[in-house]
Scaffold this active site. Sequence first.
Site, PDB file in Angstrom:
ATOM      1  N   HIS A   1       1.955   0.947   6.041  1.00  0.00           N
ATOM      2  CA  HIS A   1       2.636   1.819   7.000  1.00  0.00           C
ATOM      3  C   HIS A   1       3.980   1.261   7.451  1.00  0.00           C
ATOM      4  O   HIS A   1       4.988   1.978   7.468  1.00  0.00           O
ATOM      5  CB  HIS A   1       1.729   2.081   8.209  1.00  0.00           C
ATOM      6  CG  HIS A   1       2.352   2.995   9.203  1.00  0.00           C
ATOM      7  ND1 HIS A   1       2.252   4.365   9.118  1.00  0.00           N
ATOM      8  CD2 HIS A   1       3.137   2.745  10.266  1.00  0.00           C
ATOM      9  CE1 HIS A   1       2.942   4.910  10.094  1.00  0.00           C
ATOM     10  NE2 HIS A   1       3.488   3.951  10.817  1.00  0.00           N
TER      11      HIS A   1
ATOM     12  N   ARG B   1      -6.622  13.120   0.296  1.00  0.00           N
ATOM     13  CA  ARG B   1      -5.599  13.558   1.264  1.00  0.00           C
ATOM     14  C   ARG B   1      -4.213  12.996   0.971  1.00  0.00           C
ATOM     15  O   ARG B   1      -3.230  13.550   1.416  1.00  0.00           O
ATOM     16  CB  ARG B   1      -6.015  13.242   2.697  1.00  0.00           C
ATOM     17  CG  ARG B   1      -5.926  11.809   3.075  1.00  0.00           C
ATOM     18  CD  ARG B   1      -6.178  11.636   4.549  1.00  0.00           C
ATOM     19  NE  ARG B   1      -7.473  12.185   4.930  1.00  0.00           N
ATOM     20  CZ  ARG B   1      -8.175  11.775   5.990  1.00  0.00           C
ATOM     21  NH1 ARG B   1      -7.684  10.851   6.764  1.00  0.00           N
ATOM     22  NH2 ARG B   1      -9.333  12.292   6.273  1.00  0.00           N
ATOM     23  N   HIS B   2      -4.145  11.895   0.235  1.00  0.00           N
ATOM     24  CA  HIS B   2      -2.805  11.401  -0.127  1.00  0.00           C
ATOM     25  C   HIS B   2      -2.702  11.122  -1.626  1.00  0.00           C
ATOM     26  O   HIS B   2      -2.152  11.937  -2.355  1.00  0.00           O
ATOM     27  CB  HIS B   2      -2.343  10.234   0.761  1.00  0.00           C
ATOM     28  CG  HIS B   2      -3.377   9.205   1.127  1.00  0.00           C
ATOM     29  ND1 HIS B   2      -4.128   8.537   0.198  1.00  0.00           N
ATOM     30  CD2 HIS B   2      -3.765   8.736   2.347  1.00  0.00           C
ATOM     31  CE1 HIS B   2      -4.928   7.694   0.816  1.00  0.00           C
ATOM     32  NE2 HIS B   2      -4.745   7.790   2.119  1.00  0.00           N
TER      33      HIS B   2
ATOM     34  N   GLU C   1     -11.175  -8.891   2.227  1.00  0.00           N
ATOM     35  CA  GLU C   1      -9.904  -8.601   2.896  1.00  0.00           C
ATOM     36  C   GLU C   1     -10.220  -8.508   4.381  1.00  0.00           C
ATOM     37  O   GLU C   1     -10.983  -7.637   4.819  1.00  0.00           O
ATOM     38  CB  GLU C   1      -9.294  -7.287   2.398  1.00  0.00           C
ATOM     39  CG  GLU C   1      -7.987  -6.987   3.140  1.00  0.00           C
ATOM     40  CD  GLU C   1      -7.208  -5.804   2.560  1.00  0.00           C
ATOM     41  OE1 GLU C   1      -7.260  -5.594   1.335  1.00  0.00           O
ATOM     42  OE2 GLU C   1      -6.571  -5.106   3.363  1.00  0.00           O
TER      43      GLU C   1
ATOM     44  N   THR D   1      -8.031   3.875   7.187  1.00  0.00           N
ATOM     45  CA  THR D   1      -9.296   3.138   7.193  1.00  0.00           C
ATOM     46  C   THR D   1      -9.398   2.372   8.510  1.00  0.00           C
ATOM     47  O   THR D   1      -8.721   1.369   8.685  1.00  0.00           O
ATOM     48  CB  THR D   1      -9.307   2.154   6.006  1.00  0.00           C
ATOM     49  OG1 THR D   1      -8.910   2.862   4.843  1.00  0.00           O
ATOM     50  CG2 THR D   1     -10.657   1.550   5.797  1.00  0.00           C
TER      51      THR D   1
ATOM     52  N   ASN E   1       0.863  -1.189   0.000  1.00  0.00           N
ATOM     53  CA  ASN E   1       0.000   0.000   0.000  1.00  0.00           C
ATOM     54  C   ASN E   1       0.899   1.239   0.000  1.00  0.00           C
ATOM     55  O   ASN E   1       1.618   1.485   0.971  1.00  0.00           O
ATOM     56  CB  ASN E   1      -0.889  -0.046   1.254  1.00  0.00           C
ATOM     57  CG  ASN E   1      -1.863   1.114   1.293  1.00  0.00           C
ATOM     58  OD1 ASN E   1      -1.499   2.234   0.964  1.00  0.00           O
ATOM     59  ND2 ASN E   1      -3.088   0.856   1.696  1.00  0.00           N
TER      60      ASN E   1
ATOM     61  N   HIS F   1      -3.904  -4.475   7.398  1.00  0.00           N
ATOM     62  CA  HIS F   1      -4.026  -3.340   8.314  1.00  0.00           C
ATOM     63  C   HIS F   1      -3.229  -3.594   9.597  1.00  0.00           C
ATOM     64  O   HIS F   1      -3.509  -4.533  10.328  1.00  0.00           O
ATOM     65  CB  HIS F   1      -5.473  -3.003   8.682  1.00  0.00           C
ATOM     66  CG  HIS F   1      -5.604  -1.596   9.196  1.00  0.00           C
ATOM     67  ND1 HIS F   1      -5.864  -0.528   8.363  1.00  0.00           N
ATOM     68  CD2 HIS F   1      -5.437  -1.082  10.422  1.00  0.00           C
ATOM     69  CE1 HIS F   1      -5.883   0.573   9.083  1.00  0.00           C
ATOM     70  NE2 HIS F   1      -5.618   0.269  10.331  1.00  0.00           N
TER      71      HIS F   1
ATOM     72  N   HIS G   1       0.997   5.795   1.887  1.00  0.00           N
ATOM     73  CA  HIS G   1       1.831   6.452   2.900  1.00  0.00           C
ATOM     74  C   HIS G   1       2.967   7.255   2.267  1.00  0.00           C
ATOM     75  O   HIS G   1       3.451   8.222   2.849  1.00  0.00           O
ATOM     76  CB  HIS G   1       2.360   5.416   3.890  1.00  0.00           C
ATOM     77  CG  HIS G   1       1.251   4.559   4.449  1.00  0.00           C
ATOM     78  ND1 HIS G   1       0.493   4.945   5.522  1.00  0.00           N
ATOM     79  CD2 HIS G   1       0.755   3.379   4.027  1.00  0.00           C
ATOM     80  CE1 HIS G   1      -0.422   4.015   5.764  1.00  0.00           C
ATOM     81  NE2 HIS G   1      -0.282   3.062   4.864  1.00  0.00           N
TER      82      HIS G   1
ATOM     83  N   GLU H   1      -8.194   0.747  -3.864  1.00  0.00           N
ATOM     84  CA  GLU H   1      -9.047   0.858  -2.669  1.00  0.00           C
ATOM     85  C   GLU H   1      -9.966   2.046  -2.839  1.00  0.00           C
ATOM     86  O   GLU H   1      -9.514   3.138  -3.213  1.00  0.00           O
ATOM     87  CB  GLU H   1      -8.166   1.124  -1.456  1.00  0.00           C
ATOM     88  CG  GLU H   1      -7.965  -0.053  -0.579  1.00  0.00           C
ATOM     89  CD  GLU H   1      -7.252   0.355   0.685  1.00  0.00           C
ATOM     90  OE1 GLU H   1      -7.671   1.330   1.345  1.00  0.00           O
ATOM     91  OE2 GLU H   1      -6.258  -0.295   0.988  1.00  0.00           O
TER      92      GLU H   1
ATOM     93  N   ARG I   1      -8.876   8.564  -1.939  1.00  0.00           N
ATOM     94  CA  ARG I   1      -9.923   8.970  -1.001  1.00  0.00           C
ATOM     95  C   ARG I   1     -10.747  10.104  -1.585  1.00  0.00           C
ATOM     96  O   ARG I   1     -10.271  10.898  -2.388  1.00  0.00           O
ATOM     97  CB  ARG I   1      -9.295   9.430   0.316  1.00  0.00           C
ATOM     98  CG  ARG I   1      -8.610   8.317   1.097  1.00  0.00           C
ATOM     99  CD  ARG I   1      -8.101   8.868   2.398  1.00  0.00           C
ATOM    100  NE  ARG I   1      -9.200   9.285   3.234  1.00  0.00           N
ATOM    101  CZ  ARG I   1      -9.628   8.614   4.315  1.00  0.00           C
ATOM    102  NH1 ARG I   1      -9.001   7.524   4.700  1.00  0.00           N
ATOM    103  NH2 ARG I   1     -10.641   9.048   5.020  1.00  0.00           N
TER     104      ARG I   1
ATOM    105  N   HIS J   1      -5.271   3.968  -2.442  1.00  0.00           N
ATOM    106  CA  HIS J   1      -6.627   4.389  -2.058  1.00  0.00           C
ATOM    107  C   HIS J   1      -6.828   5.839  -2.491  1.00  0.00           C
ATOM    108  O   HIS J   1      -6.163   6.737  -1.966  1.00  0.00           O
ATOM    109  CB  HIS J   1      -6.730   4.255  -0.532  1.00  0.00           C
ATOM    110  CG  HIS J   1      -8.079   4.566   0.042  1.00  0.00           C
ATOM    111  ND1 HIS J   1      -8.346   4.419   1.385  1.00  0.00           N
ATOM    112  CD2 HIS J   1      -9.226   5.005  -0.526  1.00  0.00           C
ATOM    113  CE1 HIS J   1      -9.608   4.761   1.622  1.00  0.00           C
ATOM    114  NE2 HIS J   1     -10.158   5.132   0.480  1.00  0.00           N
TER     115      HIS J   1
END
Length: 246
Positions: free
Chosen positions: A219, A53-54, A155, A105, A7, A196, A10, A74, A49, A47
């Site tokens: 992360h 935001r990212h 998932e 999330t 992912n 996660h 980040h 995502e 969003r 993702h």
Amino acid sequence: MLKLGVNIDHVATIREARYRGVITGEPDPVEAALTCEAAGAHGITAHLREDRRHIQDRDIFELQKRIKTRLNFEMANAPEIVAIALKLKPHIVCLVPERRQEVTTEGGLDVVRNERALLQTRKRMNAAGIEVSLFIGPDLDQIEASARIGAQFIELHTGAYAEHFSNKRRCKIELNRLIAGAKLAHKLGLQVNAGHGLNLENLPLLHRVPHLVELNIGHSIVSRAVFVGLRQAVKDFLAAMKNYKG
Ligand code: PXP
């Protein structure tokens, strides 16, 4: 073989901290994705969003164009994002809940309460040749609902397992929930991913969860990359996943 999806949200989070609203800036999540692939990652997760935001729209289209493995997109089940997914045509979409205040999330989807809306989106995605995964907690009723709407994957949300990892009793409870959830999902014909909060410390015990196809990890890989570099961080996670027996 247990697959690793990295992912890369980040990486974009770091860029946006300095370059929000600017068309260029570092670090570039697309370059990061290519590095992860070169290190052996089996897929890239990102993702987009609703609040951007990212990951930005340009990132997601560039990722789809340039990565050579698979894009796991995502997304919230929101009309704007559904339209983007249908245009993007990623390999798979993972539907996630999205609350604007959360840092990431935090909870799984409530498939039971949103069965009809999720069924509609599942059908639209599949008709466009896109597989569908649902990000859910290891709750048996949510798993049954996921099978009813015909998703290809679930998932399993490993956040509670990761959060309680240092508390032996709670950790065991959460691990057993993941084990029971994976068994039921497999029995119902669902393929099972998980993710996660996973890191090198809590990964070995997760090997007890059967039927896992892919882990989505972000992360902790990006955090480790600060010290050892992204390529090495991905390799370290792949090594930690290598002996998974299914
Ligand atoms: N899976 C899903 C559905 C996610 O939303 C995220 C990121 O929040 C992850 C996996 C990766 O989680 P982490 O960044 O904690 O590894």
